[in-house]
Design an enzyme around this catalytic site. Structure first.
Site: not given
Ligand code: RB5
Length: 145
Positions: A7-8, A64-70, A97, A131-132
């Site tokens: 985003d912006h 994005c600003g935090t990476g969280i929304g994306m 992992h 295992r992963h």
């Protein structure tokens, strides 16, 4: 093919990521945004994640600003395993992992120097399997994604 989206708030780092991938000769497709003008991150995360779900791209870097929304938006798409990371160690473990196929990070939380190291780690670290493999399989078999 790498899917790129921002985003912006992640636009400047997306443009820098394009320069880095060009230097590394890694092909990419840019799903926007195309300017620093305020916009909505779900639109771009969705476009990039659909490209991965449908096999047009095999990996993604979403900013994005935090990476969280994306990452929230990307993980709603079938076959996408997006990790929002703030450190090189987390990027490494997301590959080893979780076999993460989308890297998300925040331009408001990281310097470009750190972001660059995170990207390089994401690109060069292999999934450990073992295992992963079983656990990653359950991500997709036990959920609707
Ligand atoms: C935009 O202001 C910001 O909310 C967005 O870039 C992102 O951080 C959301 O998760």
């Amino acid at each position: 093919m790498m899917a790129l989206a921002s985003d912006h708030a992640g636009f400047t780092f997306k443009e820098k990521t394009k320069e880095l991938l060009t230097q590394l000769q890694i092909p990419f497709k840019d799903f926007g945004t195309n300017s620093p003008e305020s916009t909505d991150y779900p639109d771009y995360a969705h476009a990039g994640a659909v490209a991965i779900s449908q096999g047009e791209c095999d990996r993604g870097i979403f900013i994005c600003g935090t990476g969280i929304g994306m990452s929230i938006v990307a993980n709603k798409h079938k076959g996408v395993r997006a990790a929002a990371v703030e450190s090189v160690a987390a990027a490494e473990l997301a590959r080893k992992h979780n076999d993460a196929n989308v890297l998300c990070f925040g331009e408001r939380l990281l310097t470009w120097e750190t972001a660059q190291k995170i990207i390089t780690t994401f690109l060069t670290t292999e999934f450990e399997g073992g295992r992963h493999e079983r656990r990653v399989g359950k991500i997709h078999s036990l959920t609707s994604c």
